[in-house]
Structure formats: structure tokens, C-alpha cells
Scaffold this active site. Structure first.
Site, PDB file in Angstrom:
ATOM      1  CD  GLU A  40      63.449   2.325  63.944  1.00  0.00           C
ATOM      2  OE1 GLU A  40      64.576   2.235  64.474  1.00  0.00           O
ATOM      3  OE2 GLU A  40      62.593   3.141  64.304  1.00  0.00           O
ATOM      4  CG  ASP A  49      64.214   7.478  67.437  1.00  0.00           C
ATOM      5  OD1 ASP A  49      64.247   6.232  67.572  1.00  0.00           O
ATOM      6  OD2 ASP A  49      63.664   8.046  66.485  1.00  0.00           O
TER       7      ASP A  49
END
Ligand code: 0RA
Length: 682
Positions: A434, A509
Site C-alpha cells: 500500500e 490501520d
């Protein structure tokens, strides 16, 4: 004839010629009961009741009976009573026997002499009460007719008495009491629920008929009674009682058309799938057939015509397909016809073409009328169909664009991909990372021989949210698909897989979890085989680094943090004690980082924390290449989570829960594409 019956016959040489004739008549039934009632298990046992009741229902459909009573008696006996004309009792000129005896002891004579009513010719139904007589240890027929009450008894299909007049009566009707043969049936205990369910359905299918069920086997009789003047309309309300109707009114028609009874009821609810139930002569046709075909074409044609003439569909529009107009539909179709042809392996489909034309014309005409009279319901049906068209088109466009054969062929590997040097898929790993910064760390930290890195821009995925169709058009995702090497849809080929470990590496997260979910969904929907073959993994980056001097621990979850702190604290004390000891002895002391590093206390007042350095990793990007390698990528040290799809249902549930808010088009899209998954619960 069964062997044991033969033996019995031998012992009783006093059998009259007539008895033997009758025995021969029903011999095949006792020899191969399954041929007549399907089985000798519980299903077959209950079939005996259906058979007798069917005869009473025939009498009702011919307009002669109104009440049917089924009573469950002790010793597995059942009594079926109706108020029809009564089976004729007079002697039949041809057979020189009473008609009653002929009906009860001759195969296929059971039905009608006249042919007034709808005689069923296929399947297991309509084989006649003689079959019940043959398979009962004992049966008594009682007929009220012509002012008298007559009776005759039978044992295993053989008359035991002559037809006797036992009283007088002003009414008419037939009562059949029978006791199933325990030497034939594996089980002779009747199941009340099964009987209630079956007879309720029969009552729905025969408008106005009153069916009572009395279970008199226990101390207190249990009573059920059904009579539905609404026919299929009542049936439909009963079936959709737990659903939210889209319409104020349901559609209902009951009409005689060219000698055929056509009864149809339907409603729309706010679901997407359609439910179709169809019957021919009260026999369930699970595979539909001509009556269903007739209904479907009438529905599609009439709704298209209505939408066009009311400008709800424009000239240039293609119009609704059958699937478009059936979303959310619940329909029951029942036809009554003279010679039904049941087709297919299990005789589960009606073959008569005249049923198609009859249903099509009856439904076409009355639906047109219904739409004109109920304009707001009409509008809701059309709006729902228009929505279905939209979804269908969106799905098709996405599919054409992305899944079209060859669309990914010939594409070169994406520039963002930092490929590994190994060309052996068994050794190769692909990290889907990511964000560009984490991608940078991963690229520098990796083992470039075996580890490839593909950074994805998380932002784009977030914008697109959960639309899988958009996701597949997305440049990033396309790059991923090309990198994997297998192609997609029809051209998917797992042997072309370029990496045997595909590792999703996202931040620990919420955004990371979201992107992970999207990727999992993508793999689940389009690369299921990759999951099934065990090639998909999730990387487990640490949440904290706890450090005391030179020593440190990576911590992968909140709970392990304190433990790591304690461990390092103890280690530090040990070391200090050791160095103090050495100092005291005047030995040379090794100067460690611990002494040179500024000690950080995270929580002042907590002595335990003193000198322990705790770093929280908010994202992969916060780790330097070395750290990322040590914690997450090094095959010797890392922890990978294998992605498994237990069963499709569970995966669906998981995805739907993870996907959060429902986006209508996505829902539709998933429905359109989840070919292998039925009844998505999203
Ligand atoms: C043959 C002829 C007629 C009625 C029946 C059979 C009949 C059979 C069953 C079986 C159960 N209930 C039944 N009710 C009637 C018609 C005789 C006439 O024309 O009166």
C-alpha cells in the site's frame, strides 16, 4: 405377488375364482409398490393418503364435493371422508360386480367412468384408490348414496365381504378407512405435520374446498382446518407473509380458457431473486414447463408494452428482458387441464403446449387490465424493472471492458512492478504494498532474487470504495492482474501464475484493513483458484518496536507489548548488574549502546518504562528498509497469514460485513457476477 401372500393363498384353498381374479388384478401393485407410490418408505406411506384425498378433490373439482375430512386413527389407520356423489355401488353390467368393488380392486379403474373431471395421467398421481386397497392390510369403503349407506371390506386388495347396505342416509359421500400393510412399508406411523402441510397446499390449490384434519391418535384430538376462498391469492399471501411487498395490490386471475383452468397470482417484493411455483392439476412442477413459459412471456411482453405506451421506456431503449421484469417477483401458476403430459427425468415439467398459449393469453389480458387499474403499482413494477436494466447494463459494460477475452493479453508488465530476478514461480513472491513510500522501503529492503514489489496507490482504491467493477477498470488493479500473469475470466490459467506467494502488505490501520478487504474481495471474486491453491497471504507487520539499548523486540499486537517491556527491563537490569560487578572487580567494561543512547521514558511516573524505548508503527512507511525486511519480509523471521476460503457462504458473509455500507450498484454487480454463489446475503 409377494411370496408371503402366495403362501397364505395356499393355506386357504377356499378362495373363490373371483378372489383370484382380483388378486391378479392388483398383483403388480403388491409386487412392485414403488412403481405406484414411489417408495415403501415414509413418502410412499403418505402417498396412500394423497391418493385417496386426490379422488375426493377430483370429486370437488367436478363440483360435487365441498368437504374433505382426514382423520388419523389409532393403529395407523386413516379415514378420508368426502361429501361427493359417492362411489356408485350398483352392479356393473360388464363385470357383473358392483362398481364400488371394481373401483377398489381394479388397477386404473379407480378414476372416473365419465371423464367429467381432470384426470391425471402422468407421474405417481391418479393411480387410483385400488392401489391403496392393495397396500392396506385392511380397508373399508363406506358409501352414502341413493338413500342408503353401503359398505365393503378388503384385506390386501381382496374383498372380504359383499357390498352390504348397512343403513339409510339422505346425504351422499364416500368414506375410505385403511390401515397400511406393515409388511410392505418400512414405517407405518403417519406424520401429522407432513399431512397438514400437504393438505394446506391442496386447499390453496382448490379454491373454496374445506379440508379438515383430525389427529385422534392421542388422548386429546388435534384439529386443523383449511378453506381458502382466495385460492392462489391466499397461497401467495401465505408464502410471502414475511416479505415486504412492493405493491399495494397483488395480481390475481382465475379463468377458464379453452377447456383449461388457469389461475395465477403474483406480487413483487423488495428482493432481487424471483420465486416461481407452478402446478398442473394440483401437482407441483418444480421444473416449470409450458405453463411457466406462457406466464413469463406474457409478463415480459405486457410490461414492455405498458412501459412504452406510458413513455416510461423510450423508443430507442431496448426494453426489458425476462430477467429484468422478474427481479423480486413471487409468482404461483396453476393450470388444470385434461391430459397433462409430465416430462423430463423426474416428470417435473409440464409439456403441453396448449398450456403455454392459454396462460399467456389469460395473463396478458388481465395484467394489462391490472396495470391500467393500479397505476401506482404499475409504476413501481416498471421502476424496479428499469433499475434491473441499469444494473444489467452496468454489469455488462464492466464485464465487456475488463473481462473480455484478451483484454489483458499482450500487456507488458507494469512499470511500477519491481520484479524479482528468479523466473521460477515456486521461488517467487509478490508483495502488494500500500502506497509509494512503503513500496520504496520494500523495494530497498527485499531479497531481489525472489521478492517482487508492486506498490498500489491506496488513495485511488479509497475513492472507488467497494465498486468491484470500477476496481477492475482501475489502472492499479489492472497492473496487479498483469503482474500475477494468470489473466482473468475465460482466459484465466493458474499454470501461468508468476508467483506462488502473493502477499498483501498493508498498514495496520483502518485504511489498510479497507484496502486489504478490497484486495481479498477481488481475489475471491476473480481469482478464487489462487486462494484455493493456497497462494494468497497477508503480511503481518509489527505494531511496535520495544527497545532497550542494543536489544529490542518487535511486537505484533497490543497484548504482547507489556510482556516485551518486562522482558527487556529484566534483561537491562541483568546487564547493569553484570557490568557493576565487573567494574567492582576492576575489569574492563564493554561499553554498549545502552549507555550511549538517550533513554526515553514514554510514561513518566511509571518507573518500569524508564529506559525502554517504545516505537509505534503507524504505517509501513515509517519503517526503514532494514526494519521492514527484518519484521515483515524476511522468510526466516516473518509471520504470514495464509488466506483461506472456508466455504463460500462464510466468505460472503465476511466480505459483506467488512464492506460496510451497502452500495446498491455494487450489490447488483456482485449478484450479476457471483455466478457460483446463490442467495447472497448482503
Ligand atoms: C366413480 C364415479 C362417480 C364418482 C366416483 C367414482 C367417486 C370416487 C371417489 C373416491 C373418493 N371419493 C369419491 N367420490 C366419488 C360418479 C358417480 C355418479 O355419476 O354419481
Amino acid at each position: 405377488m409377494a411370496e408371503k401372500d402366495e403362501k397364505k393363498a395356499e393355506k386357504k384353498p377356499s378362495y373363490s375364482a373371483k378372489d383370484i381374479y382380483v388378486l391378479e388384478g392388483l398383483e403388480p401393485v403388491r409386487k412392485r409398490p414403488g412403481m405406484y407410490i414411489g417408495s415403501t418408505g415414509v413418502d410412499g406411506l403418505h402417498h396412500l393418503i394423497w391418493e385417496v384425498v386426490d379422488n375426493s378433490i377430483d370429486e370437488a373439482m367436478a363440483g360435487h364435493a365441498k368437504h374433505i375430512r382426514v382423520e388419523l386413527l389409532p393403529d395407523n389407520k386413516v379415514a378420508v371422508t368426502d361429501d361427493g356423489r359417492g362411489i356408485p355401488v350398483e352392479v356393473h353390467a360388464q363385470t357383473k360386480k358392483s362398481a364400488l368393488e371394481t373401483v377398489l380392486t381394479t388397477l386404473h379403474a379407480g378414476g372416473k367412468f365419465g371423464g367429467e373431471s381432470y384426470k391425471v395421467s402422468g407421474g405417481l398421481h391418479g393411480v387410483g384408490v385400488s392401489v391403496v386397497c392393495a397396500l392396506s392390510v385392511w380397508l373399508r369403503a363406506e358409501v352414502s348414496r341413493d338413500g342408503g349407506v353401503y359398505e365393503q371390506e378388503y384385506e390386501r386388495g381382496v374383498p372380504k365381504t359383499k357390498v352390504k347396505k348397512i343403513g339409510s342416509s339422505k346425504s351422499t359421500g364416500t368414506k375410505i378407512i385403511f390401515q397400511p400393510d406393515h409388511t410392505i412399508f418400512s414405517e407405518t406411523k403417519f406424520d401429522l405435520k407432513r399431512i397438514v402441510d400437504h393438505l394446506r397446499r391442496q386447499a390453496f390449490l382448490t379454491k373454496g374446498i374445506a379440508i379438515e384434519i383430525i389427529d385422534s391418535r392421542g388422548e386429546v384430538p388435534v384439529y386443523h382446518g383449511f378453506c381458502f376462498d382466495g385460492g392462489l391469492a391466499s397461497f401467495l399471501r401465505y408464502l410471502s407473509r414475511s416479505e415486504k411487498s412492493l405493491l399495494d395490490n397483488l395480481f390475481y386471475v382465475d379463468k377458464q380458457q379453452n377447456d383449461m383452468g388457469v389461475e395465477v397470482a403474483f406480487v413483487y417484493n423488495d428482493e432481487y431473486e424471483s420465486k416461481e411455483l407452478s402446478f398442473a392439476n394440483n401437482i407441483y412442477t418444480p421444473d416449470g414447463g409450458m405453463h411457466m413459459t406462457g406466464f413469463r412471456s406474457a409478463l415480459t411482453r405486457t410490461l414492455n408494452e405498458y412501459a412504452r405506451s406510458n413513455n416510461l421506456l423510450k423508443k430507442e431503449d431496448d426494453g426489458f428482458t425476462g430477467d429484468d421484469v422478474r427481479e423480486g417477483l413471487t409468482v404461483i401458476v396453476s393450470v388444470k387441464l385434461r391430459e397433462p403430459q409430465f416430462e423430463g427425468q423426474t416428470k417435473a415439467r409440464l409439456g403441453n403446449t396448449e398450456a403455454r398459449t392459454a396462460v399467456e393469453s389469460v395473463v396478458g389480458e388481465s395484467l394489462k387490465d391490472f396495470l391500467e387499474r393500479n397505476s401506482s403499482d404499475a409504476r413501481r413494477i416498471i421502476e424496479k424493472s428499469l433499475l434491473a436494466v441499469k444494473a444489467r447494463k452496468a454489469a455488462k459494460a464492466a464485464k465487456d471492458m475488463v473481462l473480455r477475452k484478451g483484454v489483458l493479453e499482450g500487456l507488458t508488465l507494469p512499470g511500477k512492478l519491481a520484479d524479482c530476478t528468479s523466473r521460477s514461480p515456486e521461488d517467487s513472491e509478490l508483495f502488494i504494498v500500500e502506497g509509494d513510500s512503503a513500496g520504496g522501503s520494500a523495494k530497498s529492503g527485499r531479497d531481489r532474487r525472489t521478492q517482487a514489489i508492486l506498490p498500489l496507490k491506496g488513495k485511488i482504491l479509497n475513492v472507488e470504495k467497494s465498486r468491484i467493477d470500477k476496481m477492475l477498470i482501475n489502472k492499479e488493479i489492472k497492473a496487479l492482474v498483469v503482474a500475477i500473469g494468470t489473466a482473468i475470466a475465460e482466459s484465466f490459467d493458474i499454470s501461468k501464475l508468476r508467483y506462488h506467494k502473493i502477499i498483501i502488505m498493508t498498514d495496520a490501520d483502518v485504511d489498510g484493513a479497507h484496502i486489504r478487504t478490497l484486495l481479498l474481495t477481488l481475489f475471491y471474486r476473480y481469482f478464487r483458484e489462487i486462494i484455493d491453491a493456497g497462494h494468497l497471504y497477508i503480511a503481518q507487520p509489527p505494531l511496535f518496536k520495544v527497545q532497550a539499548g542494543k536489544s529490542f523486540r518487535y511486537v505484533f499486537n497490543e497484548g504482547a507489548k507489556d510482556k516485551a517491556i518486562d522482558e527487556l527491563q529484566a534483561l537491562k537490569k541483568e546487564r547493569q548488574a553484570a557490568s557493576a560487578k565487573k567494574k567492582a572487580k576492576g575489569e574492563e567494561v564493554e561499553v554498549t549502546d545502552a549507555e550511549n543512547t538517550e533513554e526515553v521514558s514514554l510514561e513518566t511516573g511509571d518507573g518500569r518504562m524508564k529506559g525502554i524505548f517504545v516505537q509505534r508503527y503507524k504505517g509501513l512507511g515509517e519503517m526503514n528498509p532494514q526494519q521492514l525486511w527484518e519484521t515483515t519480509m524476511d522468510p526466516e523471521a516473518r509471520v504470514l497469514k495464509l488466506v483461506e476460503v472456508g466455504d463460500a457462504t462464510e466468505a460472503d458473509r465476511l466480505f459483506s460485513v467488512l464492506m460496510g455500507e451497502t452500495v446498491e450498484p455494487r450489490k447488483k454487480f456482485i449478484q450479476a457476477h457471483a455466478l457460483s454463489v446463490k442467495n447472497l446475503d448482503i
